[in-house]
Design an enzyme around this catalytic site. Structure first.
Site, PDB file in Angstrom:
ATOM      1  N   GLN A 132      -9.808   8.064   1.135  1.00  0.00           N
ATOM      2  CA  GLN A 132      -8.920   7.041   0.337  1.00  0.00           C
ATOM      3  C   GLN A 132      -9.240   5.639   0.676  1.00  0.00           C
ATOM      4  O   GLN A 132      -8.333   4.965   0.050  1.00  0.00           O
ATOM      5  CB  GLN A 132      -7.689   7.861   0.374  1.00  0.00           C
ATOM      6  CG  GLN A 132      -6.810   7.468   1.540  1.00  0.00           C
ATOM      7  CD  GLN A 132      -5.500   8.081   1.200  1.00  0.00           C
ATOM      8  OE1 GLN A 132      -5.631   9.546   1.350  1.00  0.00           O
ATOM      9  NE2 GLN A 132      -4.177   7.475   1.151  1.00  0.00           N
ATOM     10  N   SER A 161       7.395   1.041   6.258  1.00  0.00           N
ATOM     11  CA  SER A 161       5.717   1.280   5.962  1.00  0.00           C
ATOM     12  C   SER A 161       5.176   1.496   7.356  1.00  0.00           C
ATOM     13  O   SER A 161       5.268   0.611   8.231  1.00  0.00           O
ATOM     14  CB  SER A 161       5.036   0.292   5.236  1.00  0.00           C
ATOM     15  OG  SER A 161       3.726   0.330   5.125  1.00  0.00           O
ATOM     16  N   GLN A 174       8.607   7.398  -3.640  1.00  0.00           N
ATOM     17  CA  GLN A 174       8.600   6.726  -5.013  1.00  0.00           C
ATOM     18  C   GLN A 174       8.198   5.267  -4.545  1.00  0.00           C
ATOM     19  O   GLN A 174       7.458   4.504  -5.261  1.00  0.00           O
ATOM     20  CB  GLN A 174       9.968   6.390  -5.530  1.00  0.00           C
ATOM     21  CG  GLN A 174      10.108   5.531  -6.693  1.00  0.00           C
ATOM     22  CD  GLN A 174       9.351   5.969  -7.805  1.00  0.00           C
ATOM     23  OE1 GLN A 174       9.262   7.226  -8.078  1.00  0.00           O
ATOM     24  NE2 GLN A 174       8.598   5.248  -8.951  1.00  0.00           N
ATOM     25  N   VAL A 183      12.777   4.300   1.125  1.00  0.00           N
ATOM     26  CA  VAL A 183      13.879   3.960   2.394  1.00  0.00           C
ATOM     27  C   VAL A 183      13.200   2.469   2.580  1.00  0.00           C
ATOM     28  O   VAL A 183      12.375   2.312   2.796  1.00  0.00           O
ATOM     29  CB  VAL A 183      13.449   5.051   3.455  1.00  0.00           C
ATOM     30  CG1 VAL A 183      14.505   4.647   4.384  1.00  0.00           C
ATOM     31  CG2 VAL A 183      13.768   6.423   2.824  1.00  0.00           C
ATOM     32  N   GLY A 208      11.312   6.576   6.558  1.00  0.00           N
ATOM     33  CA  GLY A 208      10.813   6.828   5.009  1.00  0.00           C
ATOM     34  C   GLY A 208      10.140   8.414   5.274  1.00  0.00           C
ATOM     35  O   GLY A 208      10.697   8.901   4.300  1.00  0.00           O
ATOM     36  N   HIS A 209       9.246   8.464   5.995  1.00  0.00           N
ATOM     37  CA  HIS A 209       8.654   9.813   5.830  1.00  0.00           C
ATOM     38  C   HIS A 209       9.838  10.960   6.420  1.00  0.00           C
ATOM     39  O   HIS A 209       9.827  11.909   5.730  1.00  0.00           O
ATOM     40  CB  HIS A 209       7.632   9.889   7.066  1.00  0.00           C
ATOM     41  CG  HIS A 209       6.419   8.952   6.857  1.00  0.00           C
ATOM     42  ND1 HIS A 209       6.282   7.959   7.603  1.00  0.00           N
ATOM     43  CD2 HIS A 209       5.405   9.076   5.945  1.00  0.00           C
ATOM     44  CE1 HIS A 209       5.209   7.429   7.297  1.00  0.00           C
ATOM     45  NE2 HIS A 209       4.601   7.735   6.193  1.00  0.00           N
ATOM     46  N   GLN A 229       0.768   6.573  -7.185  1.00  0.00           N
ATOM     47  CA  GLN A 229       0.343   7.829  -6.425  1.00  0.00           C
ATOM     48  C   GLN A 229       0.889   9.090  -6.962  1.00  0.00           C
ATOM     49  O   GLN A 229       0.306   9.956  -7.235  1.00  0.00           O
ATOM     50  CB  GLN A 229       0.469   7.451  -4.824  1.00  0.00           C
ATOM     51  CG  GLN A 229       0.136   9.024  -4.282  1.00  0.00           C
ATOM     52  CD  GLN A 229       0.086   8.758  -2.645  1.00  0.00           C
ATOM     53  OE1 GLN A 229      -0.895   8.150  -2.278  1.00  0.00           O
ATOM     54  NE2 GLN A 229       0.935   8.859  -1.814  1.00  0.00           N
ATOM     55  N   MET A 265       0.241  10.234   6.314  1.00  0.00           N
ATOM     56  CA  MET A 265      -0.942   9.987   7.223  1.00  0.00           C
ATOM     57  C   MET A 265      -0.260   9.560   8.582  1.00  0.00           C
ATOM     58  O   MET A 265      -1.243   8.688   9.336  1.00  0.00           O
ATOM     59  CB  MET A 265      -1.671   8.632   6.490  1.00  0.00           C
ATOM     60  CG  MET A 265      -2.359   9.054   5.420  1.00  0.00           C
ATOM     61  SD  MET A 265      -3.762   8.224   4.876  1.00  0.00           S
ATOM     62  CE  MET A 265      -3.175   6.463   4.576  1.00  0.00           C
ATOM     63  N   GLY A 266       0.834   9.978   9.088  1.00  0.00           N
ATOM     64  CA  GLY A 266       1.218   9.921  10.367  1.00  0.00           C
ATOM     65  C   GLY A 266       2.000   8.156  10.527  1.00  0.00           C
ATOM     66  O   GLY A 266       2.084   7.710   9.501  1.00  0.00           O
TER      67      GLY A 266
HETATM   68  P1  AMP Z   1       1.739   7.499   4.114  1.00  0.00           P
HETATM   69  O1  AMP Z   1       1.848   8.170   5.406  1.00  0.00           O
HETATM   70  O2  AMP Z   1       1.817   6.237   3.938  1.00  0.00           O
HETATM   71  O3  AMP Z   1       0.561   8.157   3.248  1.00  0.00           O
HETATM   72  O4  AMP Z   1       3.074   8.122   3.240  1.00  0.00           O
HETATM   73  C1  AMP Z   1       3.183   9.622   3.222  1.00  0.00           C
HETATM   74  C2  AMP Z   1       4.479   9.765   2.235  1.00  0.00           C
HETATM   75  O5  AMP Z   1       5.735   9.052   2.559  1.00  0.00           O
HETATM   76  C3  AMP Z   1       4.002   9.168   0.646  1.00  0.00           C
HETATM   77  O6  AMP Z   1       4.533  10.203  -0.225  1.00  0.00           O
HETATM   78  C4  AMP Z   1       4.780   7.902   0.871  1.00  0.00           C
HETATM   79  O7  AMP Z   1       5.204   7.507  -0.550  1.00  0.00           O
HETATM   80  C5  AMP Z   1       6.032   8.482   1.604  1.00  0.00           C
HETATM   81  N1  AMP Z   1       6.549   7.066   2.080  1.00  0.00           N
HETATM   82  C6  AMP Z   1       6.149   6.046   2.804  1.00  0.00           C
HETATM   83  N2  AMP Z   1       7.014   5.050   3.022  1.00  0.00           N
HETATM   84  C7  AMP Z   1       8.053   5.525   2.384  1.00  0.00           C
HETATM   85  C8  AMP Z   1       9.511   4.762   2.464  1.00  0.00           C
HETATM   86  N3  AMP Z   1       9.775   3.666   2.706  1.00  0.00           N
HETATM   87  N4  AMP Z   1      10.395   5.239   1.659  1.00  0.00           N
HETATM   88  C9  AMP Z   1      10.186   6.764   0.992  1.00  0.00           C
HETATM   89  N5  AMP Z   1       8.960   7.319   1.091  1.00  0.00           N
HETATM   90  C10 AMP Z   1       7.887   6.654   1.709  1.00  0.00           C
END
Ligand code: AMP
Length: 286
Positions: free
Chosen positions: A61, A187, A150, A178, A36-37, A155, A30-31
């Site tokens: 969502q 996050s 994870q 991460v 992590g991303h 999800q 979601m940008g």
């Molecule tokens: P989101 O943009 O929050 O929807 O996340 C997109 C993807 O990145 C999802 O699969 C999340 O689980 C993953 N993600 C978000 N934060 C982390 C993190 N700290 N470590 C690993 N993966 C992450």
């Protein structure tokens, strides 16, 4: 890196890869990207010659309109970060592209109750929206594999089930969470915290690590959960849940210590609020 804003533009690129016999992986996001991303993208690049990343803030969502409105958006910076890390395509669709007939919910596969617990219970309709958008993205990108974090363990479990139910022809890889040097799970929402709260939020991962130690020492899950909740409250957070659960069914495990515990795949899941921000984390115990 190419940027595709429509399904047709994306299909043109992937068709060429297909002709060249190159497989591609997909990382949906979601940008408001962070490390992590980017780690998901790096992992995907390690396994596949081509990688597509999507950035789409999916309205279906979100259970709260203010949360959707407040969600951070920075497409220009995201594109820069993705170019730097070596992604091949950024899929950046509009709401109209993903939902040409409006944002009503689609039919959802049978998720065996997984969607009624924890994040599903706390955010009604959330997982319906997640399955809806990932199904549409998968149909647009048509990848060989999808890489997910994870950090959003439920999800991952739900999408694996949806993929199996609907025969999506792809592998799903879950990448370990991460963290910041403090232990706080990275996050997109962390940016909404003040500097002081950002430091305080590290209590969550500290409590998780302590819970694992207590579990190994033979303490019972209910007593660890109680102590963890109290520690979070003392630190100024507002815990929503902190539970030892079955990592397959997402049901709370029975109150037996490790030596007598019938459930073998155990996960600790936690959500805590700080400055109006909902922070989620989990810890694998196997
Ligand atoms: P989101 O943009 O929050 O929807 O996340 C997109 C993807 O990145 C999802 O699969 C999340 O689980 C993953 N993600 C978000 N934060 C982390 C993190 N700290 N470590 C690993 N993966 C992450």
């Amino acid at each position: 890196m190419q940027i595709a804003e429509t399904r047709a533009a994306l299909a043109q690129i992937t068709q060429k890869w297909s002709e060249e016999k190159l497989d591609w992986a997909f990382v949906p996001t979601m940008g408001a990207l962070h490390n992590g991303h980017l780690t998901l993208v790096r992992e995907a690049l390690r396994h596949f010659p081509r990688v597509v990343v999507s950035v789409f803030v999916n309205p279906t969502q979100f259970d709260r309109a203010d949360d959707l409105e407040r969600y951070p958006r920075q497409p220009v910076k995201d594109a820069e970060m993705l170019r730097e890390v070596g992604a091949h395509v950024l899929f950046l669709p509009s709401v109209e592209v993903m939902y040409p007939e409006g944002t009503d919910k689609d039919r959802v596969p049978d998720l065996n109750g997984l969607d009624n617990r924890y994040e599903g219970a706390a955010r009604p309709g959330h997982f319906d929206g997640v399955v809806q958008i990932v199904r549409r993205l998968v149909q647009a990108v048509y990848p060989k594999a999808m890489f997910m974090g994870q950090k959003d363990a439920q999800q991952v479990a739900i999408l694996k089930r949806a993929a199996a139910q609907e025969f999506w022809p792809l592998e799903i890889h879950a990448v370990p969470t991460v963290r910041e040097s403090s232990g706080l799970a990275m996050s997109s929402r962390n940016g909404q915290l003040s500097k002081e709260a950002f430091a305080k939020a590290a209590t969550i991962s500290k409590v998780l690590a302590k819970a694992e130690q207590d579990w190994i020492k033979g303490e019972r899950p209910r007593s660890i959960e109680k102590e963890a909740t109290e520690t979070l409250i003392k630190a100024g957070l507002r815990p929503e849940y902190f539970d030892f659960i079955n990592a397959v069914t997402f049901e709370q495990i029975p109150d037996f210590p490790i030596a007598e515990q019938p459930v073998k795949q155990v996960l600790i899941v936690v959500v805590a609020w700080l400055e109006g921000v909902r922070l989620i984390d989990n810890w694998k115990l196997y």
